[in-house]
Write a protein that holds these residues in place. Structure first.
Motif, short mmCIF file in Angstrom:
data_model
loop_
_atom_site.label_atom_id
_atom_site.label_comp_id
_atom_site.label_asym_id
_atom_site.label_seq_id
_atom_site.Cartn_x
_atom_site.Cartn_y
_atom_site.Cartn_z
N SER A 1 -0.65 -20.06 -20.56
CA SER A 1 -1.57 -19.94 -21.69
C SER A 1 -0.97 -19.12 -22.82
CB SER A 1 -2.89 -19.30 -21.23
OG SER A 1 -3.51 -20.06 -20.24
N CYS A 2 -0.36 -17.99 -22.48
CA CYS A 2 0.26 -17.15 -23.51
C CYS A 2 1.42 -17.88 -24.19
CB CYS A 2 0.75 -15.84 -22.89
SG CYS A 2 -0.57 -14.72 -22.38
N PHE A 3 2.21 -18.60 -23.43
CA PHE A 3 3.37 -19.30 -23.98
C PHE A 3 2.95 -20.43 -24.93
CE2 PHE A 3 6.61 -22.71 -23.62
CZ PHE A 3 7.69 -22.02 -24.16
N LEU A 4 1.84 -21.09 -24.61
CA LEU A 4 1.42 -22.27 -25.39
C LEU A 4 0.31 -21.96 -26.40
CD1 LEU A 4 1.32 -24.85 -22.45
CD2 LEU A 4 3.10 -24.63 -24.20
N CYS A 5 0.04 -20.69 -26.64
CA CYS A 5 -1.11 -20.29 -27.46
C CYS A 5 -1.12 -20.95 -28.84
CB CYS A 5 -1.14 -18.78 -27.60
SG CYS A 5 -2.61 -18.15 -28.43
N ASP A 6 -0.01 -20.88 -29.57
CA ASP A 6 0.02 -21.44 -30.93
C ASP A 6 -0.12 -22.95 -30.92
OD1 ASP A 6 2.49 -21.74 -29.73
OD2 ASP A 6 3.60 -21.56 -31.62
N LYS A 7 0.50 -23.61 -29.95
CA LYS A 7 0.41 -25.07 -29.87
C LYS A 7 -1.02 -25.53 -29.57
CE LYS A 7 5.21 -25.99 -28.53
NZ LYS A 7 5.70 -24.64 -28.87
N ILE A 8 -1.72 -24.76 -28.74
CA ILE A 8 -3.11 -25.10 -28.42
C ILE A 8 -3.97 -25.04 -29.67
CG2 ILE A 8 -5.16 -24.35 -27.14
CD1 ILE A 8 -3.23 -23.33 -24.94
N LEU A 9 -3.78 -24.00 -30.49
CA LEU A 9 -4.57 -23.86 -31.71
C LEU A 9 -4.26 -24.98 -32.70
CD1 LEU A 9 -4.38 -19.99 -32.20
CD2 LEU A 9 -6.44 -21.33 -31.79
N GLN A 10 -3.02 -25.42 -32.74
CA GLN A 10 -2.67 -26.55 -33.62
C GLN A 10 -3.33 -27.83 -33.14
OE1 GLN A 10 1.64 -26.69 -33.70
NE2 GLN A 10 1.80 -24.58 -34.42
N MET A 11 -3.42 -28.02 -31.84
CA MET A 11 -4.00 -29.25 -31.29
C MET A 11 -5.48 -29.41 -31.64
SD MET A 11 -2.23 -29.31 -27.52
CE MET A 11 -3.39 -30.54 -26.90
N VAL A 12 -6.19 -28.29 -31.84
CA VAL A 12 -7.63 -28.38 -32.12
C VAL A 12 -7.94 -28.25 -33.62
CG1 VAL A 12 -8.29 -27.58 -29.82
CG2 VAL A 12 -7.99 -25.91 -31.66
N ASN A 13 -6.94 -28.52 -34.45
CA ASN A 13 -7.14 -28.53 -35.91
C ASN A 13 -7.70 -27.21 -36.46
OD1 ASN A 13 -6.33 -31.27 -36.09
ND2 ASN A 13 -8.40 -31.96 -35.58
N THR A 14 -7.14 -26.10 -35.98
CA THR A 14 -7.59 -24.80 -36.47
C THR A 14 -7.31 -24.68 -37.96
OG1 THR A 14 -7.08 -23.81 -34.32
CG2 THR A 14 -7.35 -22.31 -36.19
N PRO A 15 -8.32 -24.35 -38.78
CA PRO A 15 -8.10 -24.21 -40.22
C PRO A 15 -7.01 -23.18 -40.53
CG PRO A 15 -10.45 -24.26 -39.75
CD PRO A 15 -9.74 -24.18 -38.42
N LYS A 16 -6.16 -23.47 -41.51
CA LYS A 16 -5.03 -22.61 -41.82
C LYS A 16 -5.46 -21.20 -42.22
CE LYS A 16 -1.86 -26.30 -43.22
NZ LYS A 16 -1.03 -26.86 -44.31
N ASP A 17 -6.63 -21.10 -42.89
CA ASP A 17 -7.04 -19.78 -43.37
C ASP A 17 -7.49 -18.84 -42.25
OD1 ASP A 17 -9.19 -21.54 -43.04
OD2 ASP A 17 -10.48 -20.41 -44.38
N VAL A 18 -7.70 -19.37 -41.05
CA VAL A 18 -8.10 -18.50 -39.93
C VAL A 18 -7.11 -18.57 -38.77
CG1 VAL A 18 -10.55 -18.73 -40.53
CG2 VAL A 18 -9.56 -20.26 -38.80
N PHE A 19 -5.99 -19.28 -38.94
CA PHE A 19 -5.07 -19.51 -37.83
C PHE A 19 -4.50 -18.21 -37.28
CE2 PHE A 19 -1.22 -20.58 -35.59
CZ PHE A 19 -1.50 -21.80 -34.99
N ASN A 20 -4.07 -17.30 -38.14
CA ASN A 20 -3.43 -16.07 -37.67
C ASN A 20 -4.39 -15.22 -36.86
OD1 ASN A 20 -1.08 -14.21 -37.69
ND2 ASN A 20 -2.49 -12.87 -38.81
N ASP A 21 -5.61 -15.04 -37.38
CA ASP A 21 -6.61 -14.26 -36.65
C ASP A 21 -6.97 -14.94 -35.32
OD1 ASP A 21 -6.80 -12.18 -38.39
OD2 ASP A 21 -8.60 -12.89 -39.42
N ALA A 22 -7.08 -16.27 -35.35
CA ALA A 22 -7.42 -17.00 -34.12
C ALA A 22 -6.32 -16.83 -33.07
CB ALA A 22 -7.62 -18.48 -34.43
N TYR A 23 -5.05 -16.84 -33.51
CA TYR A 23 -3.93 -16.68 -32.58
C TYR A 23 -3.97 -15.29 -31.92
CZ TYR A 23 0.77 -16.21 -30.72
OH TYR A 23 1.82 -16.00 -29.88
N ILE A 24 -4.16 -14.26 -32.74
CA ILE A 24 -4.18 -12.89 -32.19
C ILE A 24 -5.30 -12.74 -31.17
CG2 ILE A 24 -4.61 -10.47 -32.77
CD1 ILE A 24 -3.29 -11.07 -35.52
N PHE A 25 -6.49 -13.19 -31.54
CA PHE A 25 -7.65 -13.04 -30.66
C PHE A 25 -7.46 -13.83 -29.37
CE2 PHE A 25 -11.94 -14.17 -29.19
CZ PHE A 25 -12.52 -12.90 -29.12
#
Length: 453
Positions: free
Chosen positions: A118-142
């Motif tokens: 899960s930790c290794f694939l965290c950013d790829k998972i967020l990309q797969m669910v169309n995370t809006p760019k303006d919240v991507f960084n906060d979503a990744y950290i959380f």
């Protein structure tokens, strides 16, 4: 040997009025879950009001992903508790402790593998669910911090599940109180005083989960030694590993399969924009506050049915399921009286009054979902009862039905109806699952009647 299990910290659900036994077991579960959801609401209020709508959306994006991963872990741990409950109901405490020790082996492997992946694939998972760019960084950290907490979440669910399998639902509730209070205090310190942002919320969650799991471990070692394996009870047992996996994996997959549909829905909703992501997040927080009562009546039925199956009391199982249905309908009437007139006011907890689009969207989802709570009640009561009876594969199929329904709504309804499609996604999924579960339940009762004579 029966006297070994009769301590002040265990309770049999195989005698007395079924409705009383179910309520007595379910109330601490409900209070604990309400407390947990209240914490999540407070956490969301802090994030939404003191960090901003963007941070609220970031937390919301992470929620459905966590449900996918933690749904598998928590479902598996709940499944591992079913053979424990059945052995306890049958009075075979040595067998019960063998299940406990082997469940711990499986949980350790799950914790290591799932956390690392899960930790290794965290950013790829967020990309797969169309995370809006303006919240991507906060979503990744959380989300990354949530993934780091997985071992402690698994530990808590495994140990609290074993405590509940012996009829004790009070102690895990007390531990939830302690961990939730700690979480809120840490939120205040990290977010309001230290100005840490969403990472503060993530760290607070991680530390509180660690605390809850340690409390469970301490309680079992100190007060429920009947659960502590001794001597050859600690040995690896391939047969019991197989039984545990046959109960746990289908339950874990059921939650994960269900959450695939939720993620598809979240992805479709994310594409509508940040306002709709924030609306979904606010509505879901309040909806879980109400639906957790139904969910935990269902959870109580898993232990109730497991213990009574071990005691070979089929007629008591059927009576208990009927009583649970009446309890569910009474609760539904209460929710209508609260949600319909006050949904808008509830949504104003999360955002300022000038965020009218968020408030109106979220309140609409709440009201539409509310009318279909009986469908959800039937779903959770039958699903958990079937799991408690040892037929987790059947309950997993109901999760498949939910997934198909939510995927269908995401692919076909949301592009046409936009937010309206999102509002009807859960009701459609609940009804689809019921279409499978109702005949499956009657088939299973008929099968058990033949087996038990």
């Amino acid at each position: 040997m029966a006297s070994e299990g009769q301590t002040q910290h265990t309770e049999s659900m195989t005698d007395g009025a079924p409705s009383y036994a179910i309520l007595k077991f379910a109330i601490p579960l409900i209070l604990g879950y309400l407390l947990q959801q209240t914490y999540l609401i407070i956490d969301t209020i802090i994030v939404g009001r003191w960090i901003g709508v963007g941070a609220l959306a970031a937390v919301g994006v992470s929620s459905s992903i966590m449900f996918l991963i933690m749904g598998f872990c928590n479902g598996s741990c709940a499944g591992f508790a079913i053979p424990v409950a059945q052995a306890f109901g049958a009075g075979d405490y040595r067998k019960m402790r063998c299940y406990v020790s082997n469940a711990m082996r499986i949980a350790l492997v799950l914790a290591i593998v799932i956390t690392l992946l899960s930790c290794f694939l965290c950013d790829k998972i967020l990309q797969m669910v169309n995370t809006p760019k303006d919240v991507f960084n906060d979503a990744y950290i959380f989300l990354f911090l949530q993934f780091c907490a997985i071992p402690f979440t698994i530990a808590y669910n495994l140990l609290s599940g074993q405590i509940r399998a012996l009829g004790n639902s009070k102690q895990p509730f007390y531990f939830l109180i302690a961990s939730s209070v700690l979480n809120i205090l840490l939120d205040i310190v990290f977010i309001l005083l230290c100005g840490m942002g969403v990472e503060g919320a993530g760290i607070a969650t991680l530390l509180s989960q660690m605390f809850a799991s340690l409390l469970c471990w301490w309680f079992i070692k100190r007060h429920m030694t009947i659960l502590v394996p001794k001597g050859d009870e600690r040995q690896f047992d391939n047969k019991k590993i197989s039984i545990l996996l046959n109960n746990g994996v289908p339950m874990g997959l059921q939650f994960s399969i269900t959450s695939i549909g939720i993620i598809m829905l979240q992805s479709a909703n994310n594409a509508l924009g940040t306002v709709y992501v924030a609306s979904f997040t606010a509505a879901i927080r309040i909806k879980y506050l109400f639906t957790c009562v139904l969910e935990n009546i269902g959870v109580a039925m898993a232990t109730y049915c497991g213990q009574n199956l071990g005691a070979k009391k089929l007629s008591r199982i059927k009576t208990g399921i009927n009583d649970a249905m009446w309890l569910m309908l009474a609760y539904f009437a209460i929710t209508v009286a609260i949600i319909y007139p006050f949904a808008d006011n509830m949504m104003m907890l999360f955002v300022n009054g000038n965020e009218q689009d968020v408030i109106l969207n979220a309140a609409r989802l709440m009201r539409i979902s509310n009318w279909f709570y009986p469908a959800l009640g039937i779903l959770v009561i039958l699903r958990y009862s079937i799991q408690g009876l040892g037929y987790s594969n059947l309950s997993m199929m109901s999760g498949v039905m939910e997934m198909i329904a939510r995927c269908g709504v995401s692919i076909w309804l949301v592009p046409i109806l936009a937010w309206t499609g999102i509002c009807y996604a859960d009701p459609v999924a609940w009804i689809m699952a019921d279409i499978f579960l109702i005949p499956a339940y009657f088939w299973l009762i008929k099968r058990l009647r033949k087996q038990l004579g």
